[in-house]
Design a protein around this motif. Sequence first.
Motif, PDB file in Angstrom:
ATOM      1  N   THR A   1      26.884 -27.531  24.836  1.00  0.00           N
ATOM      2  CA  THR A   1      28.222 -28.304  24.599  1.00  0.00           C
ATOM      3  C   THR A   1      29.435 -27.431  25.301  1.00  0.00           C
ATOM      4  O   THR A   1      29.351 -26.180  25.452  1.00  0.00           O
ATOM      5  CB  THR A   1      28.353 -28.145  23.007  1.00  0.00           C
ATOM      6  OG1 THR A   1      28.359 -26.820  22.620  1.00  0.00           O
ATOM      7  CG2 THR A   1      27.473 -29.093  22.254  1.00  0.00           C
ATOM      8  N   ARG A   2      30.535 -28.099  25.632  1.00  0.00           N
ATOM      9  CA  ARG A   2      31.663 -27.447  25.846  1.00  0.00           C
ATOM     10  C   ARG A   2      32.717 -27.362  24.866  1.00  0.00           C
ATOM     11  O   ARG A   2      33.108 -28.729  24.425  1.00  0.00           O
ATOM     12  CB  ARG A   2      32.039 -28.141  27.363  1.00  0.00           C
ATOM     13  CG  ARG A   2      33.383 -27.375  27.863  1.00  0.00           C
ATOM     14  CD  ARG A   2      33.998 -28.244  29.154  1.00  0.00           C
ATOM     15  NE  ARG A   2      34.966 -27.322  29.811  1.00  0.00           N
ATOM     16  CZ  ARG A   2      36.532 -27.874  29.511  1.00  0.00           C
ATOM     17  NH1 ARG A   2      36.664 -29.019  28.393  1.00  0.00           N
ATOM     18  NH2 ARG A   2      37.308 -27.363  29.833  1.00  0.00           N
ATOM     19  N   THR A   3      33.361 -26.397  24.447  1.00  0.00           N
ATOM     20  CA  THR A   3      34.319 -26.305  23.260  1.00  0.00           C
ATOM     21  C   THR A   3      35.566 -25.943  23.909  1.00  0.00           C
ATOM     22  O   THR A   3      35.580 -25.545  24.862  1.00  0.00           O
ATOM     23  CB  THR A   3      33.860 -25.467  22.313  1.00  0.00           C
ATOM     24  OG1 THR A   3      33.811 -24.109  22.936  1.00  0.00           O
ATOM     25  CG2 THR A   3      32.590 -25.749  21.654  1.00  0.00           C
ATOM     26  N   LYS A   4      36.505 -26.378  23.022  1.00  0.00           N
ATOM     27  CA  LYS A   4      37.719 -26.107  23.346  1.00  0.00           C
ATOM     28  C   LYS A   4      38.620 -25.642  22.093  1.00  0.00           C
ATOM     29  O   LYS A   4      38.451 -26.060  20.979  1.00  0.00           O
ATOM     30  CB  LYS A   4      38.678 -27.401  23.844  1.00  0.00           C
ATOM     31  CG  LYS A   4      40.311 -26.909  24.419  1.00  0.00           C
ATOM     32  CD  LYS A   4      40.694 -28.327  24.864  1.00  0.00           C
ATOM     33  CE  LYS A   4      42.243 -28.035  25.274  1.00  0.00           C
ATOM     34  NZ  LYS A   4      42.889 -29.279  25.959  1.00  0.00           N
TER      35      LYS A   4
ATOM     36  N   VAL B   1      41.458 -25.478  19.405  1.00  0.00           N
ATOM     37  CA  VAL B   1      42.452 -26.283  19.075  1.00  0.00           C
ATOM     38  C   VAL B   1      43.195 -25.499  18.108  1.00  0.00           C
ATOM     39  O   VAL B   1      42.402 -25.166  16.982  1.00  0.00           O
ATOM     40  CB  VAL B   1      42.000 -27.633  18.632  1.00  0.00           C
ATOM     41  CG1 VAL B   1      43.310 -28.580  18.302  1.00  0.00           C
ATOM     42  CG2 VAL B   1      41.456 -28.446  19.808  1.00  0.00           C
TER      43      VAL B   1
ATOM     44  N   ASP C   1      37.172 -23.977  17.416  1.00  0.00           N
ATOM     45  CA  ASP C   1      36.512 -24.425  18.440  1.00  0.00           C
ATOM     46  C   ASP C   1      35.937 -26.060  18.109  1.00  0.00           C
ATOM     47  O   ASP C   1      35.272 -26.253  17.306  1.00  0.00           O
ATOM     48  CB  ASP C   1      35.139 -23.624  18.657  1.00  0.00           C
ATOM     49  CG  ASP C   1      35.508 -22.058  19.222  1.00  0.00           C
ATOM     50  OD1 ASP C   1      36.632 -22.050  19.969  1.00  0.00           O
ATOM     51  OD2 ASP C   1      34.758 -21.368  18.677  1.00  0.00           O
ATOM     52  N   VAL C   2      36.264 -26.785  18.944  1.00  0.00           N
ATOM     53  CA  VAL C   2      36.375 -28.160  18.920  1.00  0.00           C
ATOM     54  C   VAL C   2      35.220 -28.645  20.248  1.00  0.00           C
ATOM     55  O   VAL C   2      35.685 -28.650  21.191  1.00  0.00           O
ATOM     56  CB  VAL C   2      37.364 -29.143  18.934  1.00  0.00           C
ATOM     57  CG1 VAL C   2      37.180 -30.768  18.618  1.00  0.00           C
ATOM     58  CG2 VAL C   2      38.080 -28.629  17.629  1.00  0.00           C
TER      59      VAL C   2
ATOM     60  N   VAL D   1      34.357 -30.655  23.069  1.00  0.00           N
ATOM     61  CA  VAL D   1      35.091 -31.751  24.166  1.00  0.00           C
ATOM     62  C   VAL D   1      34.392 -32.376  25.008  1.00  0.00           C
ATOM     63  O   VAL D   1      34.748 -33.293  25.733  1.00  0.00           O
ATOM     64  CB  VAL D   1      36.218 -30.930  24.527  1.00  0.00           C
ATOM     65  CG1 VAL D   1      37.373 -30.584  23.579  1.00  0.00           C
ATOM     66  CG2 VAL D   1      35.844 -29.706  25.521  1.00  0.00           C
ATOM     67  N   GLY D   2      32.973 -31.856  25.109  1.00  0.00           N
ATOM     68  CA  GLY D   2      32.218 -32.415  26.076  1.00  0.00           C
ATOM     69  C   GLY D   2      30.627 -31.873  26.257  1.00  0.00           C
ATOM     70  O   GLY D   2      30.414 -30.812  25.392  1.00  0.00           O
TER      71      GLY D   2
END
Length: 243
Positions: free
Chosen positions: A154-157, A159, A182-183, A185-186
Amino acid sequence: MTKLNQILAVEKGVKSDVQRKVTDAYHTVQKTPLLSGISRSYQPIDDEGEQLPPESTRVQVQAESVLKEVGASLTRLFDVTATKDWANCAAKADVRIDGDVLLADVPVTYLLFLEKQLTDLHTFIAKLPTLDPSETWALDGNTDTWRTEPVKTTRTKKVPRNHVLAEATDKHPAQVQVYNEDVVVGYWTKVTFSGALPQRRVNELLTRVQKLQDAVKYAREEANGTEITDRRIGEKVFAYLLG
């Protein structure tokens, strides 16, 4: 009958012995006083004059004799080398792998070349890069390389979020704490490719090289056991040179 391996065994000793003798002879003939002699006598004018003893120095080295000694030494070397080289033309053997002839009638000189090349090749193969054993690899027909199974990550961002510590009142504003969450996002899908070799393939190649190395050594020993004819070359050469 003499065998080739017997000539090979004495060749090195003959070479060093002859080289020493020829070097000694060279230095000897450079010493001019050893090749020089003198004889003189004295006679007074009359019988009453002073009598002096004769003087003489003998020649200690004769160049012609040194030449003959050098010729005799080199004759042995010429004969041994000729015997070896003529024998090398006839000394041949088959290289066999598991009883089957891989190479037929190989000259002993080429067998020696093969031994050297196979030693270098063994070193080269032993250093080939191999696939990471911690991964599972499969051959990719499209790229002709090895590849792993896809691995999804996973890739997190981060927020920013607000956390209300205390609600607002008539007298005080709300107390809010800001934090990051950490959400996802992809997704990454990773496939690793490699041009290295499986360890089993390297082991197989090393086994083949080692088997061929042994076969070449056996063939060389067989070829070196060939019965040979002693050659007498040196006498003819020096009969002409010193005649």
